[in-house]
Scaffold this active site. Structure first.
Site, PDB file in Angstrom:
ATOM      1  CG  ASP A 285      -2.234   0.988   0.702  1.00  0.00           C
ATOM      2  OD1 ASP A 285      -2.185   1.730   0.151  1.00  0.00           O
ATOM      3  OD2 ASP A 285      -3.309   0.604   1.329  1.00  0.00           O
TER       4      ASP A 285
HETATM    5  C1  NOJ Z   1      -3.967   3.991   0.014  1.00  0.00           C
HETATM    6  C2  NOJ Z   1      -5.164   3.099   0.233  1.00  0.00           C
HETATM    7  O1  NOJ Z   1      -5.115   2.459   1.363  1.00  0.00           O
HETATM    8  C3  NOJ Z   1      -5.185   1.980  -1.159  1.00  0.00           C
HETATM    9  O2  NOJ Z   1      -6.454   1.440  -0.962  1.00  0.00           O
HETATM   10  C4  NOJ Z   1      -4.922   2.770  -2.459  1.00  0.00           C
HETATM   11  O3  NOJ Z   1      -5.112   1.677  -3.363  1.00  0.00           O
HETATM   12  C5  NOJ Z   1      -3.674   3.357  -2.121  1.00  0.00           C
HETATM   13  N1  NOJ Z   1      -3.633   4.523  -1.302  1.00  0.00           N
HETATM   14  C6  NOJ Z   1      -3.358   4.141  -3.623  1.00  0.00           C
HETATM   15  O4  NOJ Z   1      -4.314   5.202  -3.849  1.00  0.00           O
END
Ligand code: NOJ
Length: 758
Positions: A285
């Protein structure tokens, strides 16, 4: 909602000739492997580490600008860019100027639509119709791919049993069986029949794993899940995604049993690759690799890079930790060059399969044709219609007559395009949904349809994403303005024949960093509702929200309640279709509605206790109110009625390993055509471990004409009757007795027994 404006990448002005040809060739595994080996053979260590690095496309990221990094072969993927001209600019640098000329993979969160917005995933799960989610994500993929996006960070597959957790909106709710069906459908929708299929994107199963079980429902908080629960409840949607051929996984942020998911070798290596045979790649993430230090797990960036890579994270999303530390780790011998090659391989394989080496660029003119396609809006309307859940309809107030002359549409969300589209919009998207006011006006061209918003609603603590959301900076209403708005709304209601109230949550009240301690209607909405109901006018409550709400007062005092969720671009039209009877609602709740937020986590598949629900002591679980759900999992009404009868298990005994058929007859006993979702639940009465009092193991959504009867057949085999046993430490199928229920929700009473024997 996560709205961001694209900030310039730092390279401007290059005009890229667009070369768009036929679909990507379908290659065998051996052909892909040979091409990947050939590529690896000519890449330096630095370029390989570049492939493991995803750069963020915003100016606010520290360090060199993406174009400079890409030119040196230092990036394999770009995050948070949504501008097809810039895609081509950066791609040209990658394929013409970087040393090994490897094309970039452009990734973006396309969660429930790109331009044409579909209902939020929790809503699509309420359709209990996986084809709704599959078709929706196919449209999303088509639009996103036309915009130059190769890879979406979806579907989100986290089971969520605590509605305080804001990200419940992004998933399919509380149940692993329904969740697995929705997971596979979304992967098929995004990716199409094979990885690299034209007009599709690569999907990403996220957030592996357990993220939805955050302590207290607080986003990002640690998660403690015993292995049995992890495997029986939280893993099935992810395993279904692997079976459906998902190309990538995203590792979650939080600690799972004291090991951060992004440094968790048990998850990413032992289970995902070892047991499930996943062949794609794992991206962390955003910033999660660097976060291993903040989380008190890794000593420093170098240790974080080492532990994430060793655990099985192939690509570092935007934290630059791999780029900084992997070269040194290889130089010192802590990691072997072969470790880097192994991490790069599946990334290159996906680029090969996507045909990016043949067609790296995006046809900048294509998006305009694709987003304008009327069938996309049609799909969005159908998805919204099928996702809505009728919670109450006393005295058959609904459907409303189209001959009504004077309708008041009231509430802060009634004309909000943002709330209608809901959480998680892609960057640079301008909300364009048909609101409820607009939908009702279109439905009743000859009637007077008056709108009054009442007092506004907003978060007490602003969203961390608010700073980049263009509309979030509006000045708040003063108390006097709010008071006046309330009076106007009540007066508007008084002047109408019927009132449609549109209440719930604004788009930024669910989603990432959007947990709540209370599940009540936020702001002064309940006060407004009570004042409008007190006028004595017939009131229909339409809910726009991203999570279950504790609407106990409404459930007793408002005759008709439609749970519309955040229904997307065509939301207002779909709501009008249902309110005025063009469509008969047939959705069912994919999550339990509690009476109070403090009852969370509340879900149906709990284990029995020594004082089960049937015992008198159960009702005193809390002395300050009943502990039972307001609406159970699987619940939803229709404008018609159904009977479900004649439950039969084909044999009283089934041999372990063999299937047994379960049948029941469903009849439409009302006077209009409608849909019923027939649900099958089991309970294993005794065994190696205690098992949940009920578990969903089959469902089917049917359309029946008045008087029409159909027999539904389910099959219960080893897949449905096995579970991961804590006692045995493995998957078991016990030879024991089972209850089976078939009905219209998780409180079904139509019951039969059978036993599994050796
Ligand atoms: C953080 C989020 O938790 C995740 O779901 C997302 O895909 C990423 N950022 C990228 O935007």
């Amino acid at each position: 909602m996560f709205v961001m404006r694209w900030a310039t990448v730092g390279v401007l002005g290059l005009v890229v000739g667009t070369i768009i040809g036929a679909a990507a060739p379908v290659l065998s595994d051996a052909e892909v492997a040979a091409r990947v080996d050939a590529l690896l053979g000519r890449m330096s260590l630095g370029e390989k580490i570049g492939q493991l690095t995803q750069v963020g496309a915003f100016d606010f990221f520290p360090g060199p600008k993406p174009a400079e990094v890409i030119r040196k072969g230092g990036a394999g993927s770009v995050l948070w860019l949504n501008d097809r001209k810039q895609f081509n600019v950066l791609q040209k640098i990658a394929v013409e100027e970087s040393p090994s000329k490897i094309p970039l993979l452009f990734g973006l969160d396309v969660i429930h639509g790109y331009q044409t917005i579909f209902p939020v995933p929790l809503a699509m799960a309420s359709s209990w119709d996986p084809s709704v989610a599959e078709r929706a994500q196919a449209v999303a993929a088509r639009e996103a791919r036309a915009a130059g996006i190769h890879w979406t960070f979806g579907p989100m597959l986290d089971i969520a049993r605590d509605a305080r957790w804001g990200r419940i909106v992004e998933g399919a709710g509380e149940d692993p069986f329904l969740g697995a069906a929705m997971a596979a459908a979304q992967v098929r929708g995004f990716q199409g029949p094979y990885l690299g299929a034209p007009d599709h994107v690569v999907a990403c199963a996220k957030h592996f794993a357990g993220y939805g079980a955050a302590d207290g429902g607080r986003d990002y908080d640690p998660v403690y899940l015993p292995e049995g629960r992890l495997r029986n409840v939280y893993f099935p949607p992810f395993q279904a995604a692997v079976k459906a051929g998902v190309g990538t996984f995203m590792s979650a942020y939080m600690d799972l049993n004291d090991v951060p998911a992004s440094g968790n070798r048990f998850l990413l290596h032992d289970v995902l690759r070892g047991e499930w045979g996943f062949q794609g790649f794992v991206v962390s993430d955003a910033f999660a690799v660097a976060n291993l230090v903040i989380q008190g797990f890794a000593r420093d960036g170098r240790d974080a890079a080492f532990r994430a890579l060793s655990a099985g994270v192939n690509m570092d999303m935007a934290s630059n930790t791999y780029a900084e530390h992997l070269p040194g780790l290889v130089k010192d011998g802590a990691l072997k060059p072969a470790d880097i090659d192994a991490a790069v391989r599946p990334i290159l394989a996906i680029k090969v399969r996507l045909g990016l080496f043949e067609q790296p660029y995006t046809d900048e003119s294509k998006l305009a044709q694709v987003v304008a396609l009327p069938e996309h809006r049609k799909e969005a309307r159908l998805a919204a219609q099928r996702s809505m859940v009728l919670l109450r309809n006393e005295g058959r107030l609904l459907p409303l007559a189209k001959s009504v002359k004077n309708v008041a549409v009231i509430g802060p969300l009634a004309n909000s395009k943002e709330a209608t589209e809901g959480s998680w919009m892609v960057f640079d998207h301008t909300p364009a949904a048909v609101t409820v006011v607009e939908g009702i006006r279109a439905m009743l061209p000859g009637a007077k349809v008056e709108y009054a918003p009442g007092p506004e609603i907003r978060r007490d603590i602003p969203s961390p994403f608010e700073g980049v959301a263009p509309d979030a900076k509006k000045a708040a209403q003063t108390p006097e303005q709010a008071e006046a708005a309330l009076r106007t709304a009540v007066a508007t209601a008084r002047g109408a024949d019927v009132v449609v109230m549109v209440l719930g949550e604004s788009a930024d009240m669910a989603g990432e960093a959007a947990s709540r301690a209370s599940l009540d209607l936020p702001g002064r909405q309940e006060e407004l509702l009570k004042a409008v109901v007190a006028t004595g006018k017939p009131v229909v409550l339409v809910l726009l929200n991203g999570r279950p709400l504790s609407i106990g007062w409404a459930a007793e005092n408002v005759p008709a309640i439609l749970e519309a969720w955040e229904p997307g671009s065509e939301g207002g039209n779909a709501i009008a279709d249902i309110l005025f009877g063009d469509v008969n609602p047939g959705g069912k709740l994919p999550v339990t509605f509690p009476r109070k937020g403090s009852h969370e986590p509340l879900y149906y598949a709990r284990n029995l206790t020594h004082s089960p629900e049937s015992s008198p002591r159960y009702s005193s679980r809390y002395w300050d109110g009943p502990p039972t759900p307001l609406y159970p999992f699987g619940y939803g009404l229709s404008y018609t009625t159904f009977s479900i009868a004649n439950l039969k298990v084909a044999a009283p005994q089934v041999k372990a390993g063999s299937p047994v058929a379960v049948t029941a007859d469903v009849t439409n006993t009302g006077s209009v055509t409608g849909d019923e979702v027939v649900q099958l639940y089991i309970h294993q009465k005794a065994g190696s471990d205690s098992r949940p009092m009920r578990e969903l193991k089959g469902f089917e959504r049917l359309t029946l004409k008045p008087g029409e009867k159909k027999t539904v057949t389910f099959s219960l085999g080893p897949a449905e009757l096995s579970y991961w046993s804590t006692k045995a430490g493995k998957l078991v199928q016990d030879a024991d007795a089972f209850d089976v229920w078939v009905g219209a929700d998780s409180s079904a009473t139509l019951h039969a027994d059978f036993a599994v024997v050796r």
